[in-house]
Design a protein around this motif. Sequence first.
Motif, PDB file in Angstrom:
ATOM      1  N   CYS A  40     -13.638  13.645   9.820  1.00  0.00           N
ATOM      2  CA  CYS A  40     -12.579  13.107   8.982  1.00  0.00           C
ATOM      3  C   CYS A  40     -12.977  11.729   8.462  1.00  0.00           C
TER       4      CYS A  40
ATOM      5  N   HIS B 186      -3.889  12.662   5.228  1.00  0.00           N
ATOM      6  CA  HIS B 186      -3.367  13.566   6.259  1.00  0.00           C
ATOM      7  C   HIS B 186      -3.238  12.768   7.566  1.00  0.00           C
TER       8      HIS B 186
ATOM      9  N   LYS C 132     -11.407  18.210   9.388  1.00  0.00           N
ATOM     10  CA  LYS C 132     -11.545  19.630   9.083  1.00  0.00           C
ATOM     11  C   LYS C 132     -12.991  20.042   9.330  1.00  0.00           C
TER      12      LYS C 132
ATOM     13  N   THR D 230      -4.481  13.520  11.512  1.00  0.00           N
ATOM     14  CA  THR D 230      -5.480  14.573  11.665  1.00  0.00           C
ATOM     15  C   THR D 230      -6.749  14.034  12.323  1.00  0.00           C
TER      16      THR D 230
ATOM     17  N   GLU E 272      -9.587  10.939   3.934  1.00  0.00           N
ATOM     18  CA  GLU E 272      -8.933  12.169   4.395  1.00  0.00           C
ATOM     19  C   GLU E 272      -7.820  11.855   5.387  1.00  0.00           C
TER      20      GLU E 272
ATOM     21  N   ASP F 197      -4.094  22.755   4.448  1.00  0.00           N
ATOM     22  CA  ASP F 197      -5.347  22.300   3.834  1.00  0.00           C
ATOM     23  C   ASP F 197      -6.537  22.435   4.777  1.00  0.00           C
ATOM     24  N   GLY F 198      -6.310  22.993   5.965  1.00  0.00           N
ATOM     25  CA  GLY F 198      -7.401  23.211   6.905  1.00  0.00           C
ATOM     26  C   GLY F 198      -7.672  22.058   7.840  1.00  0.00           C
ATOM     27  N   TYR F 199      -6.785  21.056   7.868  1.00  0.00           N
ATOM     28  CA  TYR F 199      -6.989  19.893   8.748  1.00  0.00           C
ATOM     29  C   TYR F 199      -6.384  20.157  10.119  1.00  0.00           C
ATOM     30  N   LEU F 200      -7.115  19.739  11.136  1.00  0.00           N
ATOM     31  CA  LEU F 200      -6.724  19.974  12.531  1.00  0.00           C
ATOM     32  C   LEU F 200      -5.950  18.786  13.084  1.00  0.00           C
TER      33      LEU F 200
ATOM     34  N   VAL G 213     -15.116  19.249  13.798  1.00  0.00           N
ATOM     35  CA  VAL G 213     -14.437  18.753  12.597  1.00  0.00           C
ATOM     36  C   VAL G 213     -14.745  17.277  12.421  1.00  0.00           C
TER      37      VAL G 213
ATOM     38  N   VAL H  94      -3.412  23.727  12.722  1.00  0.00           N
ATOM     39  CA  VAL H  94      -4.134  23.479  11.474  1.00  0.00           C
ATOM     40  C   VAL H  94      -3.130  23.530  10.331  1.00  0.00           C
ATOM     41  N   ASP H  95      -3.194  22.586   9.401  1.00  0.00           N
ATOM     42  CA  ASP H  95      -2.260  22.597   8.273  1.00  0.00           C
ATOM     43  C   ASP H  95      -2.791  23.469   7.137  1.00  0.00           C
TER      44      ASP H  95
END
Length: 509
Positions: free
Chosen positions: A313, A321, A327, A324, A317, A393-396, A311, A390-391
């Motif tokens: 970021c 988020h 993603k 994070t 981003e 929105d797909g963010y780790l 991922v 993971v939220d």
Amino acid sequence: MNEPFVRSGNRHRPLSEARARAARFAGALQDLGIGHGDRYAIVMRNEISYLEANLGAAAIGAVPVPVNWHWTGTDLEHLLTDSGSKVAVVHSDLIPAVEAHMPPGMRIVEAGVPAEIREVYGLGDVPLTGRHPVMDDLIDQTEPAVATDQAPPLAVIYTSGTTGLAKGILRDPVRPEAVPGMMRSLSDLFGLQPGYTTVLPAPLYHSAPNINMISAAALGMNIIIMPRFDAEEFLRLVDRYHVDSVQMVPTMFVRMLRLPKEVRDKYDVSSLKSVVHAAAPCPPDVKRAMIDWFGPIVKEYYGGSEGGAWVQCTTEEWLAHPGTVGKPAGGAAIRILGPDRQELPVGETGVIYGRPADYWPDFTYLNDDAKRREIDGGDGFITVGDVGRVDEDGYLYLSDRLNDMVISGGVNIYPAEIEACLLRLEGVKDAAVFGIPDPEMGESLAAHVELVPGAKVTADDVRGHVQRSLARYKVPKVVVFEERLPREDTGKLFKRRLKEKYRPAEGNA
């Protein structure tokens, strides 16, 4: 355009000359019996000869094995034996340790210790031992190797061994058709372009700095190697050489932010176009401060030496988020799996599994296929032992290392949250929280704390701060103050060294 260069301390060498020396060193390796697929260890600190020793592998399809030069005893003996390295290239002052722990039949090539290494490590005069062939002499005396058309495997990187003996990551060769995709991805990830200047501030025995170095050389960039990270010296280099890109770790951010404002303001860092960090969690307040200072150029990625970056970021981003690590990007994918290896819903915490991009080569652990199977999640997914969620929105978001998770009275506790809390207590410089045996609860929490010099913080201060911020069951039962916590330059913490103090004595287990 000026010719690309490589620099270390006050030494400056055209990149073309470094490549020519690497080709001759490859010829010397051949004379020592190193051929395609054979491994050789590099036990050196950061300097120009490290780049040349590493580049020499490519011409003959050999496999470099970067070695953490801090290692001694069991750790060093394990790596040198486990890797099957036929030759070790070693700085003169590190030779006694290698001689004491190398397997029978291994050859040593001695690398003289340059002035910049002697200076930053306070070594004084370090003469050659006279017991082994010298790298510079071999380069002067040997014809360049005839390049092979067989793709070499990537370097064998050994994991840091934070919870046990290190594992060697043996990766397949990169498929020729995958090379363009890999180079595009690495260029984007590290902010690399032909004509750019990069600084390498982290130890080159680690995977990301090593790949960054090799990629920068392949692209014909200017490369500045820091023998040892120093916060103000880094800023001076960025200012003087108009550095474009750099790959760092959060520990370096912390050290730079601790510089007095008048020192930081002396240096112009506006040339920077990309600052990427990884290797350890970055406290949110530290990251925000770096963004305020350097601008919206601070990027992050998460993955592992086994599978590359899963991922990524950008600054934008992260601000949208907070906390994070990014993603999936570049064709990689992420899954969060529960104890039964079933995928968990969005928002639930479990073990992180990642599937590398198609260009990333497969791997196994050297001499330990069983360990490789243990981390397999099916469909090309693997885990490096981290826990997260993971939220929508797909963010780790990372929670902690699976091996660090503490189960106390049946409750899962993630020490990273408590460590982050302790770092917000005035006077605390560093903290390590982990589980120790408890006859009633199974495990209880211990906090080992490193203070800022001169700070007056008590165990009750530590417990009270955690209790005011987190749930009562997250308050450490044991608080120990350490003069220095055992961290690598990358920020990785060797908790196993601290945990050993709490192991039951033999016969009392």
